[in-house]
Design a protein around this motif. Structure first.
Motif, PDB file in Angstrom:
ATOM      1  N   HIS A  62      30.223  19.318  26.252  1.00  6.98           N
ATOM      2  CA  HIS A  62      29.971  17.897  25.977  1.00  6.98           C
ATOM      3  C   HIS A  62      28.522  17.538  26.301  1.00  6.98           C
ATOM      4  N   ASP A  63      28.063  17.913  27.490  1.00  2.00           N
ATOM      5  CA  ASP A  63      26.710  17.545  27.921  1.00  2.00           C
ATOM      6  C   ASP A  63      25.652  18.235  27.066  1.00  2.00           C
ATOM      7  N   GLN A  66      25.577  16.381  23.735  1.00  2.00           N
ATOM      8  CA  GLN A  66      25.046  15.038  23.935  1.00  2.00           C
ATOM      9  C   GLN A  66      23.543  15.075  24.186  1.00  2.00           C
ATOM     10  N   THR A  67      23.082  16.066  24.948  1.00  2.00           N
ATOM     11  CA  THR A  67      21.650  16.215  25.198  1.00  2.00           C
ATOM     12  C   THR A  67      20.900  16.497  23.902  1.00  2.00           C
ATOM     13  N   ASP A  70      20.571  13.241  22.103  1.00  3.09           N
ATOM     14  CA  ASP A  70      19.585  12.374  22.757  1.00  3.09           C
ATOM     15  C   ASP A  70      18.167  12.837  22.457  1.00  3.09           C
ATOM     16  N   GLU A  77      29.174  10.565  19.141  1.00  2.00           N
ATOM     17  CA  GLU A  77      30.199  10.560  20.185  1.00  2.00           C
ATOM     18  C   GLU A  77      30.953  11.877  20.122  1.00  2.00           C
ATOM     19  N   VAL A  78      31.140  12.506  21.274  1.00  2.00           N
ATOM     20  CA  VAL A  78      31.730  13.836  21.348  1.00  2.00           C
ATOM     21  C   VAL A  78      33.096  13.768  22.011  1.00  2.00           C
ATOM     22  N   THR A  93      29.394  10.641  14.012  1.00  2.00           N
ATOM     23  CA  THR A  93      27.988  10.280  13.931  1.00  2.00           C
ATOM     24  C   THR A  93      27.675   9.689  12.566  1.00  2.00           C
TER      25      THR A  93
END
Length: 208
Positions: A62-63, A66-67, A70, A77-78, A93
């Protein structure tokens, strides 16, 4: 690093501490003994372990995604579900065209990138599949309809046919779609990006 370290006088004690901290059962822990001190006359004995659980893998995936969003200034959204150690990732998305690419090639490359990152982080092969705005399900349905049409032609003409190269998950969907088709069998061949499915005329093949 997704691993956490725990110590105890015995391996069992260290595992118990890890299980309590992670709020899981001991048999749900993935661990490696990183240090073991015997002590003198049994005094000062210590075992150190590195530990992770399935939730740590999910959080890393997830991170990581998301990174990426960003840094690329993309919205997304994951959501992740765990199917017995295989991770299904759904991404919502407004930039689906960028992420998917022509014939899904960008999505395949991104899937490989995340898979490699997770596998390197946890020092094991991590299986995962990323879908963007339901693209994969639509793609599977389209490929299966096409494969069924080709298989019917193979059965009518008795001439085998080859499909265009596909990713592993797409080939699996096609294999499943044709598995119970009378007089038809499928076989994958080729390496890497050239791996594809052959649809074979197989008279008398038993079906369920």
């Amino acid at each position: 690093m997704a691993f956490e370290k725990f110590t105890g006088k015995t391996l069992e004690e260290a595992l118990d501490q890890a299980a309590q901290a992670k709020n899981v059962m001991v048999d749900e822990l993935h661990y490696t003994v990183t240090e073991e001190k015997s002590g003198f006359l049994g005094l000062g004995k210590q075992v150190e372990i590195e530990v992770y659980v399935e939730k740590d893998v999910e959080q890393f995936i997830h991170d990581y995604i998301q990174t990426y969003f960003d840094n690329a200034q993309l919205d997304g959204e994951v959501a992740i579900s765990n199917d017995d150690g295989f991770y299904h990732i759904n991404v919502n998305t407004s930039n689906n065209a960028i992420l998917i690419g022509k014939a899904g090639r960008s999505l395949q490359a991104f899937n490989r990138l995340v898979k490699m990152a997770a596998s390197a982080e946890f020092k094991k092969k991590v299986g995962l599949l990323i879908d963007v705005n339901g693209y994969k399900q639509e793609r599977y349905a389209k490929l299966c309809r096409m494969a069924i049409r080709v298989a019917k032609d193979v059965r009518r003409t008795k001439i085998d046919a080859s499909l265009d190269p596909m990713s592993a998950d797409e080939r699996k969907a096609v294999h499943n779609a044709l598995a119970n088709m009378q007089d038809i069998s499928t076989h994958s061949e080729g390496e890497g990006d050239k791996r594809h499915i052959n649809i074979l005329y197989t008279p008398g093949k038993e079906t369920e």
